[in-house]
Design a protein around this motif. Structure first.
Motif, PDB file in Angstrom:
ATOM      1  N   GLU A  46      31.555 -11.276  33.496  1.00 35.23           N
ATOM      2  CA  GLU A  46      32.363 -12.365  34.049  1.00 35.23           C
ATOM      3  C   GLU A  46      32.523 -13.505  33.040  1.00 35.23           C
ATOM      4  OE1 GLU A  46      33.816 -12.634  37.349  1.00 35.23           O
ATOM      5  OE2 GLU A  46      33.497 -10.495  37.064  1.00 35.23           O
ATOM      6  N   VAL A  47      31.445 -13.852  32.351  1.00 28.75           N
ATOM      7  CA  VAL A  47      31.506 -14.924  31.347  1.00 28.75           C
ATOM      8  C   VAL A  47      32.458 -14.528  30.216  1.00 28.75           C
ATOM      9  CG1 VAL A  47      30.161 -16.211  29.639  1.00 28.75           C
ATOM     10  CG2 VAL A  47      29.212 -15.792  31.915  1.00 28.75           C
ATOM     11  N   ALA A  48      32.337 -13.293  29.758  1.00 29.30           N
ATOM     12  CA  ALA A  48      33.234 -12.805  28.707  1.00 29.30           C
ATOM     13  C   ALA A  48      34.681 -12.816  29.192  1.00 29.30           C
ATOM     14  CB  ALA A  48      32.828 -11.399  28.277  1.00 29.30           C
ATOM     15  N   GLY A  49      34.872 -12.563  30.474  1.00 28.35           N
ATOM     16  CA  GLY A  49      36.210 -12.602  31.044  1.00 28.35           C
ATOM     17  C   GLY A  49      36.832 -13.987  30.977  1.00 28.35           C
ATOM     18  N   VAL A  50      36.047 -15.013  31.240  1.00 32.02           N
ATOM     19  CA  VAL A  50      36.551 -16.384  31.155  1.00 32.02           C
ATOM     20  C   VAL A  50      36.993 -16.684  29.722  1.00 32.02           C
ATOM     21  CG1 VAL A  50      35.904 -18.821  31.306  1.00 32.02           C
ATOM     22  CG2 VAL A  50      35.217 -17.237  33.110  1.00 32.02           C
ATOM     23  N   VAL A  51      36.180 -16.279  28.766  1.00 30.76           N
ATOM     24  CA  VAL A  51      36.541 -16.485  27.359  1.00 30.76           C
ATOM     25  C   VAL A  51      37.808 -15.690  27.029  1.00 30.76           C
ATOM     26  CG1 VAL A  51      35.774 -16.186  24.966  1.00 30.76           C
ATOM     27  CG2 VAL A  51      34.147 -16.953  26.717  1.00 30.76           C
ATOM     28  N   GLY A  52      37.895 -14.463  27.533  1.00 29.89           N
ATOM     29  CA  GLY A  52      39.073 -13.634  27.298  1.00 29.89           C
ATOM     30  C   GLY A  52      40.348 -14.247  27.858  1.00 29.89           C
ATOM     31  N   MET A  53      40.237 -14.890  29.022  1.00 30.91           N
ATOM     32  CA  MET A  53      41.398 -15.561  29.606  1.00 30.91           C
ATOM     33  C   MET A  53      41.877 -16.695  28.703  1.00 30.91           C
ATOM     34  SD  MET A  53      40.752 -15.909  33.683  1.00 30.91           S
ATOM     35  CE  MET A  53      38.997 -16.195  33.736  1.00 30.91           C
ATOM     36  N   LEU A  54      40.937 -17.492  28.238  1.00 24.88           N
ATOM     37  CA  LEU A  54      41.304 -18.634  27.396  1.00 24.88           C
ATOM     38  C   LEU A  54      41.908 -18.171  26.076  1.00 24.88           C
ATOM     39  CD1 LEU A  54      38.173 -20.864  28.063  1.00 24.88           C
ATOM     40  CD2 LEU A  54      40.483 -21.170  28.988  1.00 24.88           C
ATOM     41  N   VAL A  55      41.288 -17.184  25.447  1.00 22.54           N
ATOM     42  CA  VAL A  55      41.807 -16.661  24.184  1.00 22.54           C
ATOM     43  C   VAL A  55      43.165 -15.987  24.403  1.00 22.54           C
ATOM     44  CG1 VAL A  55      41.392 -14.990  22.319  1.00 22.54           C
ATOM     45  CG2 VAL A  55      39.528 -16.437  23.129  1.00 22.54           C
ATOM     46  N   GLY A  56      43.315 -15.277  25.520  1.00 28.65           N
ATOM     47  CA  GLY A  56      44.590 -14.633  25.831  1.00 28.65           C
ATOM     48  C   GLY A  56      45.714 -15.638  26.001  1.00 28.65           C
ATOM     49  N   GLY A  57      45.440 -16.716  26.711  1.00 28.24           N
ATOM     50  CA  GLY A  57      46.451 -17.758  26.876  1.00 28.24           C
ATOM     51  C   GLY A  57      46.820 -18.412  25.562  1.00 28.24           C
ATOM     52  N   TYR A  58      45.822 -18.687  24.758  1.00 30.31           N
ATOM     53  CA  TYR A  58      46.067 -19.282  23.436  1.00 30.31           C
ATOM     54  C   TYR A  58      46.869 -18.326  22.558  1.00 30.31           C
ATOM     55  CZ  TYR A  58      45.225 -21.578  18.984  1.00 30.31           C
ATOM     56  OH  TYR A  58      45.396 -22.201  17.778  1.00 30.31           O
ATOM     57  N   THR A  59      46.475 -17.043  22.585  1.00 25.38           N
ATOM     58  CA  THR A  59      47.176 -16.028  21.798  1.00 25.38           C
ATOM     59  C   THR A  59      48.629 -15.910  22.236  1.00 25.38           C
ATOM     60  OG1 THR A  59      45.115 -14.797  21.501  1.00 25.38           O
ATOM     61  CG2 THR A  59      47.156 -13.591  21.122  1.00 25.38           C
ATOM     62  N   MET A  60      48.847 -15.895  23.542  1.00 27.51           N
ATOM     63  CA  MET A  60      50.207 -15.805  24.058  1.00 27.51           C
ATOM     64  C   MET A  60      51.041 -16.994  23.581  1.00 27.51           C
ATOM     65  SD  MET A  60      51.616 -15.862  27.963  1.00 27.51           S
ATOM     66  CE  MET A  60      51.566 -17.641  28.096  1.00 27.51           C
ATOM     67  N   ASP A  61      50.482 -18.180  23.660  1.00 29.31           N
ATOM     68  CA  ASP A  61      51.234 -19.382  23.288  1.00 29.31           C
ATOM     69  C   ASP A  61      51.459 -19.496  21.783  1.00 29.31           C
ATOM     70  OD1 ASP A  61      51.431 -20.173  25.911  1.00 29.31           O
ATOM     71  OD2 ASP A  61      49.708 -21.531  25.816  1.00 29.31           O
TER      72      ASP A  61
END
Length: 166
Positions: A46-61
């Motif tokens: 779950e913790v890794a998932g939160v980091v993945g969400m943030l990195v994914g959003g940054y990567t997308m932008d």
């Protein structure tokens, strides 16, 4: 395209909730891990998932200039690799299994959050909520379908059946 996105969300939620709901039990029963370690591994997912969400959003932008489909596709491909390694490589260590499940969490939570963004960007402004609702419906339907299926398989054949283990 919306139906493809809905289908993608169906599979994202299968991965997300399978590990969240069954990960501790699987690690204990199939991999022989102590229940406390298994719970911590799934908590780390779950913790890794939160980091993945943030990195994914940054990567997308930043990398893909707001185009979330590419980010989701890359994340889902890497998630698939992590899952196959988890199934195929007989790791019996807490750290080895943890790294693979944490990587899976990192790569599955990015698309889980970005699919709604992609859906809203695909439709006219007045249909954004309906698009998110439709993709969400497919996500939650997958938990019902797959949850029922995995209980049936495990109760009938066990964790080490050919159906669950490649």
């Amino acid at each position: 395209k919306m139906w493809i996105l809905c289908l993608a969300n169906f599979f994202v939620y299968i991965i997300r909730y399978s590990i969240f709901d069954w990960g501790t039990t699987f690690l204990k029963q199939a991999k022989g891990m102590d229940i406390e370690h298994a719970a911590w591994v799934v908590g780390g997912y779950e913790v890794a998932g939160v980091v993945g969400m943030l990195v994914g959003g940054y990567t997308m932008d930043k990398l893909f200039k707001g185009y979330g489909g590419k980010t989701c596709a890359i994340y889902m491909a890497l998630c698939t690799v992590c899952i196959f390694i988890f199934w195929l490589v007989p790791l019996n260590t807490v750290l080895g299994n943890g790294v693979l499940l944490w990587s899976t969490g990192f790569f599955i939570y990015g698309p889980q959050c970005l699919i709604a963004v992609v859906a809203v960007n695909m439709v006219p402004k007045n249909a954004g909520a309906a698009a998110v609702g439709l993709t969400g419906l497919f996500g939650y339907l997958s938990t019902i379908v797959f949850g029922w299926w995995i209980v049936l398989v495990v109760d009938t054949y066990g964790w080490n059946s050919g159906i669950l283990m490649l």
